[in-house]
Scaffold this active site. Structure first.
Site, PDB file in Angstrom:
ATOM      1  N   LYS A  11      -7.371  -6.912 -27.004  1.00  0.00           N
ATOM      2  CA  LYS A  11      -8.391  -6.208 -27.783  1.00  0.00           C
ATOM      3  C   LYS A  11      -8.384  -6.642 -29.251  1.00  0.00           C
ATOM      4  O   LYS A  11      -7.436  -7.293 -29.717  1.00  0.00           O
ATOM      5  CB  LYS A  11      -8.157  -4.701 -27.644  1.00  0.00           C
ATOM      6  CG  LYS A  11      -8.338  -4.189 -26.210  1.00  0.00           C
ATOM      7  CD  LYS A  11      -8.215  -2.667 -26.149  1.00  0.00           C
ATOM      8  CE  LYS A  11      -8.440  -2.158 -24.748  1.00  0.00           C
ATOM      9  NZ  LYS A  11      -8.410  -0.660 -24.693  1.00  0.00           N
ATOM     10  N   TYR A  51     -17.643  -0.435 -20.896  1.00  0.00           N
ATOM     11  CA  TYR A  51     -16.984   0.870 -20.823  1.00  0.00           C
ATOM     12  C   TYR A  51     -17.967   1.982 -20.443  1.00  0.00           C
ATOM     13  O   TYR A  51     -17.749   3.147 -20.802  1.00  0.00           O
ATOM     14  CB  TYR A  51     -16.293   1.190 -22.151  1.00  0.00           C
ATOM     15  CG  TYR A  51     -14.940   0.523 -22.309  1.00  0.00           C
ATOM     16  CD1 TYR A  51     -13.872   0.868 -21.479  1.00  0.00           C
ATOM     17  CD2 TYR A  51     -14.705  -0.433 -23.289  1.00  0.00           C
ATOM     18  CE1 TYR A  51     -12.625   0.268 -21.618  1.00  0.00           C
ATOM     19  CE2 TYR A  51     -13.455  -1.034 -23.444  1.00  0.00           C
ATOM     20  CZ  TYR A  51     -12.415  -0.663 -22.597  1.00  0.00           C
ATOM     21  OH  TYR A  51     -11.174  -1.247 -22.730  1.00  0.00           O
ATOM     22  N   ASN A 114      -5.495  -0.073 -28.864  1.00  0.00           N
ATOM     23  CA  ASN A 114      -4.251  -0.112 -28.085  1.00  0.00           C
ATOM     24  C   ASN A 114      -3.975  -1.482 -27.459  1.00  0.00           C
ATOM     25  O   ASN A 114      -3.392  -1.576 -26.388  1.00  0.00           O
ATOM     26  CB  ASN A 114      -4.224   1.022 -27.059  1.00  0.00           C
ATOM     27  CG  ASN A 114      -5.360   0.949 -26.053  1.00  0.00           C
ATOM     28  OD1 ASN A 114      -6.197   0.063 -26.130  1.00  0.00           O
ATOM     29  ND2 ASN A 114      -5.376   1.878 -25.117  1.00  0.00           N
ATOM     30  N   HIS A 117      -6.367  -4.261 -22.493  1.00  0.00           N
ATOM     31  CA  HIS A 117      -6.992  -3.554 -21.375  1.00  0.00           C
ATOM     32  C   HIS A 117      -6.366  -4.035 -20.081  1.00  0.00           C
ATOM     33  O   HIS A 117      -5.988  -5.197 -19.970  1.00  0.00           O
ATOM     34  CB  HIS A 117      -8.498  -3.870 -21.349  1.00  0.00           C
ATOM     35  CG  HIS A 117      -9.177  -3.497 -20.062  1.00  0.00           C
ATOM     36  ND1 HIS A 117      -9.598  -2.226 -19.810  1.00  0.00           N
ATOM     37  CD2 HIS A 117      -9.466  -4.224 -18.956  1.00  0.00           C
ATOM     38  CE1 HIS A 117     -10.146  -2.182 -18.586  1.00  0.00           C
ATOM     39  NE2 HIS A 117     -10.086  -3.387 -18.062  1.00  0.00           N
ATOM     40  N   GLU A 128     -14.974  -6.293 -13.468  1.00  0.00           N
ATOM     41  CA  GLU A 128     -14.711  -6.621 -14.867  1.00  0.00           C
ATOM     42  C   GLU A 128     -14.521  -8.123 -15.067  1.00  0.00           C
ATOM     43  O   GLU A 128     -14.990  -8.686 -16.067  1.00  0.00           O
ATOM     44  CB  GLU A 128     -13.489  -5.830 -15.348  1.00  0.00           C
ATOM     45  CG  GLU A 128     -13.785  -4.337 -15.417  1.00  0.00           C
ATOM     46  CD  GLU A 128     -12.561  -3.469 -15.625  1.00  0.00           C
ATOM     47  OE1 GLU A 128     -12.731  -2.232 -15.702  1.00  0.00           O
ATOM     48  OE2 GLU A 128     -11.427  -4.000 -15.725  1.00  0.00           O
TER      49      GLU A 128
HETATM   50  P1  GTP Z   1      -8.200   0.380 -20.630  1.00  0.00           P
HETATM   51  O1  GTP Z   1      -7.200  -0.510 -19.974  1.00  0.00           O
HETATM   52  O2  GTP Z   1      -8.719  -0.157 -21.924  1.00  0.00           O
HETATM   53  O3  GTP Z   1      -9.309   0.806 -19.678  1.00  0.00           O
HETATM   54  O4  GTP Z   1      -7.381   1.686 -21.049  1.00  0.00           O
HETATM   55  P2  GTP Z   1      -6.823   2.828 -20.098  1.00  0.00           P
HETATM   56  O5  GTP Z   1      -7.252   2.594 -18.677  1.00  0.00           O
HETATM   57  O6  GTP Z   1      -5.367   2.960 -20.360  1.00  0.00           O
HETATM   58  O7  GTP Z   1      -7.555   4.093 -20.681  1.00  0.00           O
HETATM   59  P3  GTP Z   1      -9.026   4.630 -20.365  1.00  0.00           P
HETATM   60  O8  GTP Z   1      -9.726   3.774 -19.385  1.00  0.00           O
HETATM   61  O9  GTP Z   1      -8.905   6.092 -20.085  1.00  0.00           O
HETATM   62  O10 GTP Z   1      -9.742   4.490 -21.800  1.00  0.00           O
HETATM   63  C1  GTP Z   1     -10.369   3.279 -22.174  1.00  0.00           C
HETATM   64  C2  GTP Z   1     -10.088   3.019 -23.634  1.00  0.00           C
HETATM   65  O11 GTP Z   1     -10.719   4.021 -24.414  1.00  0.00           O
HETATM   66  C3  GTP Z   1      -8.614   3.104 -24.038  1.00  0.00           C
HETATM   67  O12 GTP Z   1      -7.875   1.951 -23.771  1.00  0.00           O
HETATM   68  C4  GTP Z   1      -8.731   3.350 -25.513  1.00  0.00           C
HETATM   69  O13 GTP Z   1      -9.047   2.139 -26.205  1.00  0.00           O
HETATM   70  C5  GTP Z   1      -9.917   4.300 -25.571  1.00  0.00           C
HETATM   71  N1  GTP Z   1      -9.510   5.694 -25.502  1.00  0.00           N
HETATM   72  C6  GTP Z   1      -9.012   6.374 -24.429  1.00  0.00           C
HETATM   73  N2  GTP Z   1      -8.746   7.649 -24.725  1.00  0.00           N
HETATM   74  C7  GTP Z   1      -9.095   7.803 -26.028  1.00  0.00           C
HETATM   75  C8  GTP Z   1      -9.075   8.907 -26.924  1.00  0.00           C
HETATM   76  O14 GTP Z   1      -8.681  10.033 -26.585  1.00  0.00           O
HETATM   77  N3  GTP Z   1      -9.517   8.676 -28.203  1.00  0.00           N
HETATM   78  C9  GTP Z   1      -9.973   7.456 -28.592  1.00  0.00           C
HETATM   79  N4  GTP Z   1     -10.394   7.282 -29.861  1.00  0.00           N
HETATM   80  N5  GTP Z   1     -10.013   6.380 -27.781  1.00  0.00           N
HETATM   81  C10 GTP Z   1      -9.577   6.559 -26.516  1.00  0.00           C
HETATM   82 MG    MG Z   2      -9.268   2.179 -18.127  1.00  0.00          MG
END
Ligand code: GTP
Ligand code: MG
Length: 139
Positions: A11, A51, A114, A117, A128
């Protein structure tokens, strides 16, 4: 449908911090073979498409802005049990909860920025991967 493959994307925060090399090294040392890789940049609209599953979440607009704020490095990876093993390698979404030695523990800045992905299922890995790459066998 391809099995034993997953999709990842370094990212914008991790690319900007100069961590492409360190993260790629960890991925390879964990036994993943890189099938496809490039550096590119998402528009906010394309980030929104990627997303779309999160479009009702309160952080969606911030997430689209962040994901289009700089270069990213998408990759398709191959390994036995790729999806699950890669999620273990990257650690929890929130770096404060990510296990020690995981990619997010080492490189993530925040729950949003973070570092990386990882697909959450074989089906999503295929969808994806196809979002970024074409012309690959089974992609
Ligand atoms: P990905 O591998 O990026 O899909 O992450 P994930 O599967 O661990 O988490 P998820 O799919 O639930 O969320 C997608 C992305 O949204 C995360 O990786 C973060 O970058 C962002 N995100 C998730 N939760 C939060 C939140 O509570 N606040 C904010 N600001 N961003 C969030
Ligand atoms: Mg995810």
């Amino acid at each position: 449908m391809a099995t034993n493959r997953t999709f990842t994307m370094i990212k914008p925060d991790a690319v900007a911090a100069g961590n492409i090399g360190a993260i790629t090294k960890m991925i390879q040392e964990a036994g993943f073979k890189i099938i496809a890789m490039k550096m590119t940049k998402l528009s906010a609209e394309r980030a929104g498409q990627f997303y779309a599953v999160h479009s009702e979440r309160p952080f969606y607009n911030d997430l689209c802005s962040y994901m289009s704020s700089g270069a990213i490095v998408p990759m398709i990876l191959e390994k036995d049990n790729a999806v699950e093993d890669f999620r273990t390698l990257i650690g929890a979404t929130n770096p404060k909860e990510a296990a020690e030695g995981t990619i997010r523990n080492l490189f993530a800045e925040s729950i949003e920025a973070n570092a990386i992905h990882g697909s959450d299922s074989d089906d999503n890995a295929f969808i994806e991967g196809s979002f970024f790459f074409s012309g690959l066998e089974q992609y």
